[in-house]
Motif scaffolding. Structure first.
Motif, mmCIF file in Angstrom:
data_model
loop_
_atom_site.group_PDB
_atom_site.id
_atom_site.type_symbol
_atom_site.label_atom_id
_atom_site.label_comp_id
_atom_site.label_asym_id
_atom_site.label_seq_id
_atom_site.Cartn_x
_atom_site.Cartn_y
_atom_site.Cartn_z
ATOM 1 N N ARG A 13 -2.792 -2.131 -16.042
ATOM 2 C CA ARG A 13 -1.597 -2.189 -14.982
ATOM 3 C C ARG A 13 -1.124 -0.863 -15.259
ATOM 4 O O ARG A 13 -0.709 -0.087 -14.144
ATOM 5 C CB ARG A 13 -0.863 -3.274 -15.597
ATOM 6 N N GLU A 17 -0.446 1.542 -12.057
ATOM 7 C CA GLU A 17 0.781 2.355 -11.452
ATOM 8 C C GLU A 17 0.727 3.645 -11.271
ATOM 9 O O GLU A 17 1.329 4.272 -10.308
ATOM 10 C CB GLU A 17 1.911 1.891 -12.226
ATOM 11 N N THR A 234 4.373 -9.334 -12.348
ATOM 12 C CA THR A 234 2.778 -9.491 -12.333
ATOM 13 C C THR A 234 2.830 -11.161 -11.974
ATOM 14 O O THR A 234 3.432 -12.023 -12.375
ATOM 15 C CB THR A 234 2.479 -9.636 -13.819
ATOM 16 N N ASP A 247 -0.909 -7.745 -8.906
ATOM 17 C CA ASP A 247 0.116 -6.646 -9.061
ATOM 18 C C ASP A 247 0.487 -6.151 -7.592
ATOM 19 O O ASP A 247 1.398 -5.134 -7.505
ATOM 20 C CB ASP A 247 -0.127 -5.569 -10.133
#
Length: 283
Positions: A13, A17, A234, A247
């Motif tokens: 994750r 990002e 999430t 996400d």
């Protein structure tokens, strides 16, 4: 930057990002690699969660990407600097990665919202109930494998039992409360455990009665985990290939709408507690 052979969902994750920030800035990975004086392949590994990245480097990247959301950048830097080795690490290599990823995500969540329409929510299950579920759904598992899964599920409850519990709201269907996955004794103990947890102020539980009209959400099962900032929320849903972590902001928005829609069909917390209490007395 140390390489990882099996990055966790949280590490993936973070990389995702960073990729989104780069793409929003209109930059190619090779351009960013040149800025950092590193190889393009290394940047790809960072954005895939395979290579670690320091908090300092994240702040440099955020500045280069002209990201002015300080709270978001701080949250990303905190993720990069986090070296927590939680209890779930004891199960690495002996349970599927999704078990560990779920426990880690719950540990770091700022709030938890869950809809479950097939079984009692995992965080509210007793050991006997969990054992009956695992034994039925995975009959090929030997007893030691079942015991590991049950033990892991019980330890997940730490997030709602610690001194500062994670705010947790669960919506479940009456069907899940009435089905005897084992025997009446196990069902009675399961309902009593839920009631005790409610009375302790650890959780909020809502029930959707069978008689409720206009509810077509039998497939609505999901968990929504709050992040340190909304951009890092999430979603989690079961998929044919296993647990899926969500996400993408449009999908997260859909999950929020789904939760509120199901919430509207459920009894309020007080009425739900009384409903469960009556069911327990019937047993």
């Amino acid at each position: 930057m140390a390489a990882r052979s099996n990055p966790t969902a949280r590490q993936i994750r973070l990389g995702s990002e960073l990729r989104k920030l780069r793409e929003a800035a209109g930059l190619k990975s090779r351009e960013v690699a040149a800025f950092l004086n590193t190889a393009p392949g290394q940047m790809s590994q960072v954005e895939a969660g395979i290579a670690a990245v320091s908090a300092e480097r994240i702040r440099r990247l955020a500045a280069h990407y002209a990201c002015t959301d300080e709270a978001f950048v701080d949250a990303l830097a905190s993720m990069a600097g986090d070296r927590t080795r939680g209890w779930w690490e004891e199960y690495r290599g002996v349970l599927p990665p999704a078990f560990l990823d779920t426990a880690e995500a719950e540990h770091h969540a700022t709030f938890l919202r869950e809809v479950v329409t097939a079984y009692i929510p995992g965080l509210l299950q007793t050991a006997d109930y969990a054992r009956a579920v695992f034994t039925y759904t995975r009959p090929e598992l030997p007893e030691n494998e079942v015991a590991l899964r049950v033990d892991h599920r019980m330890r997940r409850r730490a997030v709602i039992e610690r001194d500062t519990p994670v705010p947790y709201e669960s919506i479940t269907h009456e069907f899940t409360l009435r089905v005897h996955v084992a025997d009446r004794q196990v069902s009675r103990a399961q309902l009593r455990f839920i009631l005790d947890t409610i009375e302790a102020g650890q959780v909020t539980v809502r029930v959707i009665p069978v008689e409720r009209e206009g509810f077509a959400g039998a497939g609505a099962s999901m968990m929504y985990l709050g992040g340190p900032v909304p951009q890092l929320d999430t979603g989690q849903r079961d998929a044919p290939t296993g647990t899926a972590f969500i996400d993408a902001q449009p999908q997260l928005a859909q999950l929020r709408k789904l939760f509120h829609r199901v919430q509207e069909a459920a009894l309020d917390p007080t009425a739900s507690r009384d409903f469960i209490h009556r069911m327990a007395k019937e047993l």
